[in-house]
Design an enzyme around this catalytic site. Structure first.
Site, short mmCIF file in Angstrom:
data_model
loop_
_atom_site.label_atom_id
_atom_site.label_comp_id
_atom_site.label_asym_id
_atom_site.label_seq_id
_atom_site.Cartn_x
_atom_site.Cartn_y
_atom_site.Cartn_z
N ARG A 71 17.55 44.77 60.97
CA ARG A 71 17.07 46.02 60.97
C ARG A 71 17.52 46.75 62.35
O ARG A 71 17.23 45.93 63.36
CB ARG A 71 15.45 46.10 60.85
CG ARG A 71 15.34 46.02 59.49
CD ARG A 71 14.11 46.46 58.87
NE ARG A 71 13.10 45.12 58.69
CZ ARG A 71 11.94 45.20 58.13
NH1 ARG A 71 11.32 45.99 57.52
NH2 ARG A 71 11.10 44.11 58.34
N TYR A 88 16.78 45.66 45.60
CA TYR A 88 15.57 46.10 46.25
C TYR A 88 15.12 47.35 45.73
O TYR A 88 13.94 47.75 45.30
CB TYR A 88 15.89 46.23 47.79
CG TYR A 88 14.72 46.59 48.61
CD1 TYR A 88 13.65 45.70 48.89
CD2 TYR A 88 14.71 47.87 49.25
CE1 TYR A 88 12.84 46.19 49.93
CE2 TYR A 88 13.64 48.28 50.18
CZ TYR A 88 12.65 47.39 50.45
OH TYR A 88 11.47 47.69 51.39
N ASP A 127 1.32 34.15 51.36
CA ASP A 127 2.92 34.43 51.77
C ASP A 127 3.59 33.12 51.35
O ASP A 127 2.99 32.04 51.26
CB ASP A 127 3.17 34.44 53.31
CG ASP A 127 4.13 35.50 53.57
OD1 ASP A 127 3.91 36.46 54.18
OD2 ASP A 127 5.25 34.88 53.22
N LYS A 154 11.68 47.86 43.55
CA LYS A 154 10.64 48.72 43.86
C LYS A 154 10.15 49.92 43.09
O LYS A 154 9.34 50.29 42.76
CB LYS A 154 10.95 49.36 45.25
CG LYS A 154 10.68 48.15 46.48
CD LYS A 154 9.54 47.85 46.82
CE LYS A 154 9.59 46.81 47.82
NZ LYS A 154 7.96 46.53 48.29
N GLY A 174 8.49 36.04 56.56
CA GLY A 174 7.20 35.85 57.49
C GLY A 174 6.97 34.52 58.01
O GLY A 174 7.60 33.45 57.67
N PHE A 228 9.14 33.32 53.31
CA PHE A 228 10.62 33.80 53.22
C PHE A 228 10.89 34.16 54.24
O PHE A 228 11.93 33.88 55.18
CB PHE A 228 10.83 34.37 51.94
CG PHE A 228 12.58 34.65 51.85
CD1 PHE A 228 13.29 33.88 52.12
CD2 PHE A 228 12.55 35.98 51.39
CE1 PHE A 228 14.63 34.14 51.95
CE2 PHE A 228 13.86 36.65 51.20
CZ PHE A 228 15.01 35.59 51.59
N TYR A 247 -4.62 32.85 40.91
CA TYR A 247 -6.01 33.06 40.61
C TYR A 247 -6.98 33.13 41.80
O TYR A 247 -7.14 32.19 42.37
CB TYR A 247 -6.65 32.11 39.71
CG TYR A 247 -5.82 32.23 38.08
CD1 TYR A 247 -6.36 33.22 37.14
CD2 TYR A 247 -4.76 31.76 37.98
CE1 TYR A 247 -5.69 33.28 36.08
CE2 TYR A 247 -3.89 31.79 36.85
CZ TYR A 247 -4.24 32.65 35.86
OH TYR A 247 -3.36 32.76 34.80
N ALA A 297 3.09 48.45 48.19
CA ALA A 297 3.87 49.11 49.47
C ALA A 297 5.22 49.24 48.81
O ALA A 297 6.34 48.45 48.73
CB ALA A 297 4.12 47.69 50.55
#
Ligand code: NAD
Ligand code: UDP
Length: 318
Positions: free
Chosen positions: A192, A151, A39, A155, A44, A42, A70, A120
Protein backbone atom coordinates in the site's frame (compact mmCIF):
# COMPACT_ATOMS: atom_id res chain seq x y z
CA UNK A 1 -27.43 -14.21 41.23
CA UNK A 2 -26.07 -11.53 38.90
CA UNK A 3 -23.55 -12.92 36.42
CA UNK A 4 -20.98 -10.16 35.85
CA UNK A 5 -19.91 -11.81 32.58
CA UNK A 6 -23.34 -11.06 31.16
CA UNK A 7 -22.89 -7.35 31.85
CA UNK A 8 -20.10 -7.09 29.30
CA UNK A 9 -21.05 -6.71 25.69
CA UNK A 10 -19.60 -9.66 23.74
CA UNK A 11 -18.13 -8.61 20.42
CA UNK A 12 -16.67 -10.67 17.57
CA UNK A 13 -14.10 -8.97 15.33
CA UNK A 14 -13.30 -10.99 12.20
CA UNK A 15 -9.93 -10.07 10.73
CA UNK A 16 -9.07 -8.89 14.24
CA UNK A 17 -5.32 -9.55 13.89
CA UNK A 18 -5.05 -7.29 10.86
CA UNK A 19 -4.20 -3.60 10.63
CA UNK A 20 -7.65 -2.13 11.34
CA UNK A 21 -8.90 -5.14 13.31
CA UNK A 22 -6.13 -4.97 15.90
CA UNK A 23 -6.83 -1.28 16.59
CA UNK A 24 -10.54 -2.04 16.81
CA UNK A 25 -10.01 -4.91 19.30
CA UNK A 26 -7.88 -2.62 21.45
CA UNK A 27 -10.54 0.10 21.49
CA UNK A 28 -13.39 -2.32 22.23
CA UNK A 29 -11.44 -3.74 25.18
CA UNK A 30 -10.86 -0.17 26.41
CA UNK A 31 -14.63 0.29 26.32
CA UNK A 32 -14.99 -2.70 28.67
CA UNK A 33 -16.28 -5.21 26.14
CA UNK A 34 -15.52 -8.91 25.90
CA UNK A 35 -13.74 -9.36 22.57
CA UNK A 36 -13.29 -12.44 20.39
CA UNK A 37 -10.65 -11.72 17.76
CA UNK A 38 -11.00 -14.15 14.84
CA UNK A 39 -8.34 -14.45 12.15
CA UNK A 40 -6.81 -16.97 9.75
CA UNK A 41 -3.52 -14.99 9.80
CA UNK A 42 -3.39 -14.64 6.02
CA UNK A 43 -2.28 -11.00 6.24
CA UNK A 44 -2.73 -10.35 9.95
CA UNK A 45 -0.22 -11.43 12.58
CA UNK A 46 -0.19 -12.54 16.19
CA UNK A 47 2.27 -9.71 16.81
CA UNK A 48 -0.50 -7.19 16.11
CA UNK A 49 -2.49 -8.46 19.09
CA UNK A 50 0.25 -9.96 21.30
CA UNK A 51 -0.11 -7.03 23.73
CA UNK A 52 -3.79 -7.91 24.23
CA UNK A 53 -3.32 -11.61 25.05
CA UNK A 54 -2.91 -11.05 28.79
CA UNK A 55 -6.30 -9.31 28.97
CA UNK A 56 -8.82 -11.86 30.35
CA UNK A 57 -11.57 -10.35 28.21
CA UNK A 58 -9.64 -10.92 24.97
CA UNK A 59 -9.74 -14.22 23.12
CA UNK A 60 -7.83 -15.07 19.93
CA UNK A 61 -9.46 -17.61 17.62
CA UNK A 62 -7.80 -19.08 14.52
CA UNK A 63 -10.58 -19.57 12.00
CA UNK A 64 -11.33 -18.94 8.34
CA UNK A 65 -14.69 -17.22 7.82
CA UNK A 66 -15.33 -19.14 4.62
CA UNK A 67 -16.29 -21.90 7.08
CA UNK A 68 -19.28 -21.67 9.46
CA UNK A 69 -18.65 -20.47 12.98
CA UNK A 70 -20.53 -21.10 16.23
CA UNK A 71 -19.89 -18.61 19.02
CA UNK A 72 -22.22 -16.51 21.19
CA UNK A 73 -21.86 -12.73 20.83
CA UNK A 74 -23.97 -9.55 20.78
CA UNK A 75 -22.20 -7.71 17.94
CA UNK A 76 -20.08 -8.70 14.95
CA UNK A 77 -17.60 -6.48 13.10
CA UNK A 78 -16.82 -8.27 9.83
CA UNK A 79 -13.37 -7.06 8.77
CA UNK A 80 -11.84 -10.31 7.54
CA UNK A 81 -10.54 -9.83 3.98
CA UNK A 82 -7.13 -9.01 2.54
CA UNK A 83 -7.24 -5.29 1.73
CA UNK A 84 -4.16 -4.40 -0.30
CA UNK A 85 -4.06 -5.05 -4.07
CA UNK A 86 -0.97 -7.30 -3.77
CA UNK A 87 -2.58 -9.43 -1.09
CA UNK A 88 -6.10 -9.66 -2.50
CA UNK A 89 -4.79 -10.50 -5.98
CA UNK A 90 -2.48 -13.23 -4.63
CA UNK A 91 -5.36 -15.76 -4.46
CA UNK A 92 -8.31 -13.93 -6.08
CA UNK A 93 -10.72 -16.87 -5.77
CA UNK A 94 -10.09 -17.04 -2.03
CA UNK A 95 -10.62 -13.25 -1.85
CA UNK A 96 -14.07 -13.56 -3.40
CA UNK A 97 -14.86 -16.55 -1.18
CA UNK A 98 -13.83 -14.56 1.89
CA UNK A 99 -16.09 -11.66 0.94
CA UNK A 100 -19.08 -13.70 -0.24
CA UNK A 101 -19.03 -17.05 1.64
CA UNK A 102 -17.58 -15.21 4.62
CA UNK A 103 -20.44 -12.71 4.59
CA UNK A 104 -23.01 -15.51 4.32
CA UNK A 105 -21.46 -17.33 7.28
CA UNK A 106 -21.24 -14.21 9.45
CA UNK A 107 -24.76 -13.08 8.49
CA UNK A 108 -26.06 -16.57 9.31
CA UNK A 109 -24.36 -16.36 12.69
CA UNK A 110 -25.87 -12.90 13.30
CA UNK A 111 -29.31 -14.18 12.30
CA UNK A 112 -29.16 -17.11 14.73
CA UNK A 113 -27.98 -14.83 17.54
CA UNK A 114 -30.14 -11.82 16.59
CA UNK A 115 -26.86 -9.93 16.79
CA UNK A 116 -26.01 -6.61 15.17
CA UNK A 117 -23.48 -6.94 12.37
CA UNK A 118 -21.21 -4.37 10.68
CA UNK A 119 -19.57 -4.90 7.31
CA UNK A 120 -16.21 -3.32 6.49
CA UNK A 121 -16.99 -2.39 2.92
CA UNK A 122 -14.81 -0.15 0.82
CA UNK A 123 -14.53 2.84 -1.49
CA UNK A 124 -13.58 0.23 -4.11
CA UNK A 125 -17.31 -0.39 -4.60
CA UNK A 126 -17.18 2.92 -6.53
CA UNK A 127 -14.44 1.50 -8.82
CA UNK A 128 -12.78 4.13 -11.03
CA UNK A 129 -15.39 6.80 -10.28
CA UNK A 130 -16.80 9.33 -12.72
CA UNK A 131 -18.60 11.16 -9.89
CA UNK A 132 -16.35 13.17 -7.61
CA UNK A 133 -16.30 13.26 -4.60
CA UNK A 134 -18.14 9.98 -4.10
CA UNK A 135 -21.46 10.08 -2.19
CA UNK A 136 -23.12 6.88 -0.99
CA UNK A 137 -25.85 7.33 -3.62
CA UNK A 138 -23.32 6.78 -6.45
CA UNK A 139 -23.51 3.21 -7.83
CA UNK A 140 -19.93 3.13 -9.04
CA UNK A 141 -17.97 2.20 -12.14
CA UNK A 142 -16.41 -1.21 -11.55
CA UNK A 143 -14.80 -3.55 -14.08
CA UNK A 144 -16.33 -6.98 -13.32
CA UNK A 145 -13.53 -9.00 -14.95
CA UNK A 146 -10.28 -7.19 -14.13
CA UNK A 147 -7.53 -7.93 -11.59
CA UNK A 148 -9.21 -5.79 -8.91
CA UNK A 149 -12.64 -7.35 -9.46
CA UNK A 150 -12.21 -10.19 -6.95
CA UNK A 151 -12.07 -7.55 -4.24
CA UNK A 152 -14.42 -4.91 -5.67
CA UNK A 153 -17.17 -7.28 -6.78
CA UNK A 154 -16.73 -9.48 -3.70
CA UNK A 155 -17.33 -6.43 -1.50
CA UNK A 156 -20.27 -5.32 -3.66
CA UNK A 157 -21.85 -8.75 -3.37
CA UNK A 158 -21.28 -8.71 0.39
CA UNK A 159 -23.19 -5.41 0.56
CA UNK A 160 -26.03 -7.02 -1.42
CA UNK A 161 -26.12 -9.92 1.04
CA UNK A 162 -26.18 -7.56 4.01
CA UNK A 163 -29.14 -5.64 2.60
CA UNK A 164 -31.02 -8.84 1.64
CA UNK A 165 -30.58 -10.28 5.14
CA UNK A 166 -31.80 -6.93 6.49
CA UNK A 167 -34.91 -6.91 4.27
CA UNK A 168 -35.63 -10.64 4.46
CA UNK A 169 -34.77 -11.35 8.11
CA UNK A 170 -34.97 -7.95 9.82
CA UNK A 171 -31.31 -8.33 10.65
CA UNK A 172 -29.72 -5.27 12.23
CA UNK A 173 -26.96 -4.32 9.80
CA UNK A 174 -24.40 -1.54 9.42
CA UNK A 175 -22.38 -1.04 6.23
CA UNK A 176 -19.29 1.20 6.35
CA UNK A 177 -17.56 2.16 3.10
CA UNK A 178 -13.98 2.70 4.23
CA UNK A 179 -11.64 4.93 2.21
CA UNK A 180 -7.82 4.60 2.24
CA UNK A 181 -6.72 4.38 5.85
CA UNK A 182 -3.16 4.36 7.19
CA UNK A 183 -1.28 4.12 10.45
CA UNK A 184 0.82 1.87 12.68
CA UNK A 185 0.51 -1.91 12.07
CA UNK A 186 0.03 -1.62 8.34
CA UNK A 187 1.69 -4.72 6.91
CA UNK A 188 5.18 -3.61 5.75
CA UNK A 189 5.02 -5.76 2.60
CA UNK A 190 1.46 -5.27 1.49
CA UNK A 191 2.43 -2.69 -1.12
CA UNK A 192 0.00 0.00 0.00
CA UNK A 193 1.19 3.40 -0.92
CA UNK A 194 1.67 5.06 2.48
CA UNK A 195 3.63 2.16 4.00
CA UNK A 196 5.61 1.66 0.78
CA UNK A 197 6.69 5.31 0.60
CA UNK A 198 7.55 5.57 4.31
CA UNK A 199 9.59 2.35 4.28
CA UNK A 200 11.36 3.34 1.05
CA UNK A 201 12.21 6.76 2.50
CA UNK A 202 13.49 5.25 5.76
CA UNK A 203 15.76 2.90 3.80
CA UNK A 204 16.92 5.65 1.44
CA UNK A 205 15.50 3.71 -1.51
CA UNK A 206 13.76 5.13 -4.58
CA UNK A 207 10.13 6.13 -4.03
CA UNK A 208 8.08 4.14 -6.56
CA UNK A 209 5.30 6.24 -8.08
CA UNK A 210 2.99 4.21 -10.31
CA UNK A 211 1.93 6.12 -13.42
CA UNK A 212 2.62 9.86 -13.44
CA UNK A 213 1.45 10.27 -9.83
CA UNK A 214 -1.49 12.49 -10.77
CA UNK A 215 -4.04 9.94 -9.52
CA UNK A 216 -5.54 11.02 -6.20
CA UNK A 217 -6.46 9.39 -2.91
CA UNK A 218 -7.73 10.76 0.42
CA UNK A 219 -5.99 9.33 3.46
CA UNK A 220 -7.60 8.79 6.86
CA UNK A 221 -5.63 8.11 10.04
CA UNK A 222 -6.52 4.80 11.70
CA UNK A 223 -7.72 6.25 15.04
CA UNK A 224 -10.33 8.37 13.26
CA UNK A 225 -11.52 5.43 11.22
CA UNK A 226 -11.96 3.27 14.34
CA UNK A 227 -14.00 6.08 15.96
CA UNK A 228 -16.22 6.05 12.89
CA UNK A 229 -16.70 2.26 12.88
CA UNK A 230 -17.68 2.22 16.56
CA UNK A 231 -19.97 5.24 16.15
CA UNK A 232 -21.72 3.47 13.27
CA UNK A 233 -22.09 0.21 15.18
CA UNK A 234 -23.50 2.06 18.20
CA UNK A 235 -25.86 4.31 16.23
CA UNK A 236 -29.61 3.66 16.29
CA UNK A 237 -30.92 0.62 14.41
CA UNK A 238 -32.44 2.71 11.61
CA UNK A 239 -28.92 3.80 10.57
CA UNK A 240 -27.92 0.92 8.33
CA UNK A 241 -25.75 2.72 5.77
CA UNK A 242 -23.93 2.47 3.57
CA UNK A 243 -21.94 5.26 5.22
CA UNK A 244 -18.65 6.57 3.83
CA UNK A 245 -15.84 6.76 6.38
CA UNK A 246 -12.65 8.50 5.34
CA UNK A 247 -10.79 11.78 5.39
CA UNK A 248 -11.92 14.09 2.57
CA UNK A 249 -8.50 15.74 2.24
CA UNK A 250 -7.52 14.67 -1.25
CA UNK A 251 -4.02 14.68 -2.71
CA UNK A 252 -2.12 13.33 -5.66
CA UNK A 253 0.19 10.35 -5.16
CA UNK A 254 3.08 12.57 -6.27
CA UNK A 255 2.22 15.10 -3.53
CA UNK A 256 2.12 12.25 -1.01
CA UNK A 257 5.58 11.09 -2.14
CA UNK A 258 7.01 14.60 -1.81
CA UNK A 259 5.49 15.02 1.64
CA UNK A 260 6.91 11.71 2.89
CA UNK A 261 10.40 12.50 1.56
CA UNK A 262 10.33 15.95 3.18
CA UNK A 263 9.09 14.51 6.46
CA UNK A 264 11.64 11.68 6.68
CA UNK A 265 14.57 13.32 4.92
CA UNK A 266 17.30 11.23 3.33
CA UNK A 267 18.39 10.73 -0.24
CA UNK A 268 15.39 8.99 -1.83
CA UNK A 269 14.52 9.94 -5.40
CA UNK A 270 11.08 9.75 -6.98
CA UNK A 271 10.96 7.13 -9.78
CA UNK A 272 8.06 6.33 -12.06
CA UNK A 273 6.75 2.78 -12.75
CA UNK A 274 3.86 1.38 -14.80
CA UNK A 275 0.39 2.15 -13.50
CA UNK A 276 -1.44 -1.09 -12.54
CA UNK A 277 -4.54 -1.95 -14.61
CA UNK A 278 -7.83 -0.35 -13.46
CA UNK A 279 -6.07 1.84 -10.89
CA UNK A 280 -8.71 4.46 -9.92
CA UNK A 281 -7.79 7.95 -11.12
CA UNK A 282 -9.44 9.83 -8.27
CA UNK A 283 -10.96 9.09 -4.90
CA UNK A 284 -12.42 11.37 -2.26
CA UNK A 285 -15.20 10.58 0.19
CA UNK A 286 -18.27 12.73 0.59
CA UNK A 287 -18.66 12.33 4.37
CA UNK A 288 -21.80 14.44 4.75
CA UNK A 289 -23.83 11.42 5.83
CA UNK A 290 -21.36 10.34 8.54
CA UNK A 291 -21.23 13.93 9.80
CA UNK A 292 -25.01 14.13 9.97
CA UNK A 293 -25.89 10.66 11.26
CA UNK A 294 -22.89 9.89 13.45
CA UNK A 295 -21.61 13.38 14.29
CA UNK A 296 -18.26 12.03 13.07
CA UNK A 297 -15.36 14.00 11.65
CA UNK A 298 -11.72 12.98 11.26
CA UNK A 299 -9.57 14.69 13.93
CA UNK A 300 -6.00 13.70 13.11
CA UNK A 301 -4.30 15.76 10.40
CA UNK A 302 -2.59 14.01 7.52
CA UNK A 303 0.77 15.49 8.64
CA UNK A 304 0.35 14.22 12.21
CA UNK A 305 -0.73 10.79 10.94
CA UNK A 306 2.34 10.50 8.71
CA UNK A 307 4.60 11.43 11.64
CA UNK A 308 3.04 8.77 13.88
CA UNK A 309 3.20 6.13 11.14
CA UNK A 310 6.81 6.97 10.29
CA UNK A 311 7.70 6.71 14.00
CA UNK A 312 6.13 3.23 14.09
CA UNK A 313 8.08 1.96 11.08
CA UNK A 314 11.29 3.58 12.39
CA UNK A 315 10.87 1.70 15.70
CA UNK A 316 10.21 -1.57 13.86
CA UNK A 317 13.51 -1.22 12.02
CA UNK A 318 15.53 -0.67 15.20
P1 NAD B 1 -5.56 -6.45 6.76
O1 NAD B 1 -5.14 -7.30 5.61
O2 NAD B 1 -4.52 -5.92 7.65
O3 NAD B 1 -6.61 -7.20 7.65
C1 NAD B 1 -7.48 -8.20 7.19
C2 NAD B 1 -7.47 -9.34 8.18
O4 NAD B 1 -8.39 -10.36 7.75
C3 NAD B 1 -6.10 -10.00 8.31
O5 NAD B 1 -5.77 -10.15 9.67
C4 NAD B 1 -6.28 -11.35 7.62
O6 NAD B 1 -5.42 -12.34 8.11
C5 NAD B 1 -7.75 -11.64 7.91
N1 NAD B 1 -8.38 -12.55 6.95
C6 NAD B 1 -8.31 -12.53 5.60
N2 NAD B 1 -9.06 -13.51 5.08
C7 NAD B 1 -9.64 -14.17 6.13
C8 NAD B 1 -10.51 -15.27 6.23
N3 NAD B 1 -10.95 -15.92 5.16
N4 NAD B 1 -10.89 -15.69 7.47
C9 NAD B 1 -10.42 -15.06 8.58
N5 NAD B 1 -9.58 -14.01 8.54
C10 NAD B 1 -9.20 -13.57 7.32
O7 NAD B 1 -6.43 -5.26 6.14
P2 NAD B 1 -7.09 -4.00 6.84
O8 NAD B 1 -6.54 -2.82 6.19
O9 NAD B 1 -7.01 -4.12 8.32
O10 NAD B 1 -8.59 -4.14 6.37
C11 NAD B 1 -9.61 -4.64 7.22
C12 NAD B 1 -10.94 -4.57 6.49
O11 NAD B 1 -11.23 -3.23 6.16
C13 NAD B 1 -10.98 -5.37 5.20
O12 NAD B 1 -12.23 -5.99 5.09
C14 NAD B 1 -10.81 -4.31 4.14
O13 NAD B 1 -11.43 -4.69 2.93
C15 NAD B 1 -11.49 -3.12 4.77
N6 NAD B 1 -10.95 -1.87 4.23
C16 NAD B 1 -9.74 -1.40 4.59
C17 NAD B 1 -9.25 -0.23 4.04
C18 NAD B 1 -7.91 0.35 4.42
O14 NAD B 1 -7.52 1.38 3.86
N7 NAD B 1 -7.18 -0.20 5.36
C19 NAD B 1 -10.00 0.46 3.08
C20 NAD B 1 -11.23 -0.06 2.71
C21 NAD B 1 -11.71 -1.21 3.30
N1 UDP C 1 1.00 3.45 -5.55
C1 UDP C 1 2.21 4.00 -5.97
N2 UDP C 1 3.37 3.47 -5.50
C2 UDP C 1 3.40 2.43 -4.64
C3 UDP C 1 2.16 1.88 -4.20
C4 UDP C 1 0.98 2.40 -4.68
O1 UDP C 1 2.24 4.95 -6.75
O2 UDP C 1 4.51 2.01 -4.24
C5 UDP C 1 -0.24 4.05 -6.04
C6 UDP C 1 -1.26 3.07 -6.62
O3 UDP C 1 -1.02 2.82 -7.99
C7 UDP C 1 -2.54 3.83 -6.38
C8 UDP C 1 -2.30 4.58 -5.06
O4 UDP C 1 -0.88 4.63 -4.93
O5 UDP C 1 -2.77 4.76 -7.40
C9 UDP C 1 -2.91 3.92 -3.85
O6 UDP C 1 -2.50 2.57 -3.84
P1 UDP C 1 -2.87 1.56 -2.67
O7 UDP C 1 -2.45 0.21 -3.11
O8 UDP C 1 -2.34 2.07 -1.38
O9 UDP C 1 -4.47 1.66 -2.54
P2 UDP C 1 -5.68 1.62 -3.58
O10 UDP C 1 -5.15 1.64 -4.98
O11 UDP C 1 -6.38 0.36 -3.26
O12 UDP C 1 -6.43 2.84 -3.25
Amino acid sequence: MQDTYQLRKRVLVTGGAGFLGSHLCERLLDKGYDVICLDNFFTGTKDNVAHLLSNPYFELLRHDITWPLYVEVDEIYNLACPASPIHYQWDPVQTTKTSVHGAINMLGLAKRLKAKILQASTSEVYGDPDVHPQPESYWGRVNPIGPRSCYDEGKRCAETLFFDYHRQNDLRIKVARIFNTFGPRMHPNDGRVVSNFIIQALKGEDITIYGDGSQTRSFCYVDDLIDGLIALMESSDDVVGPVNLGNPREMSIKALAEHVVNEIGGSSKLVYKDLPMDDPKQRQPDIGLAQKLLDWNPQVSFEEGIQRTAAYFRDKRN
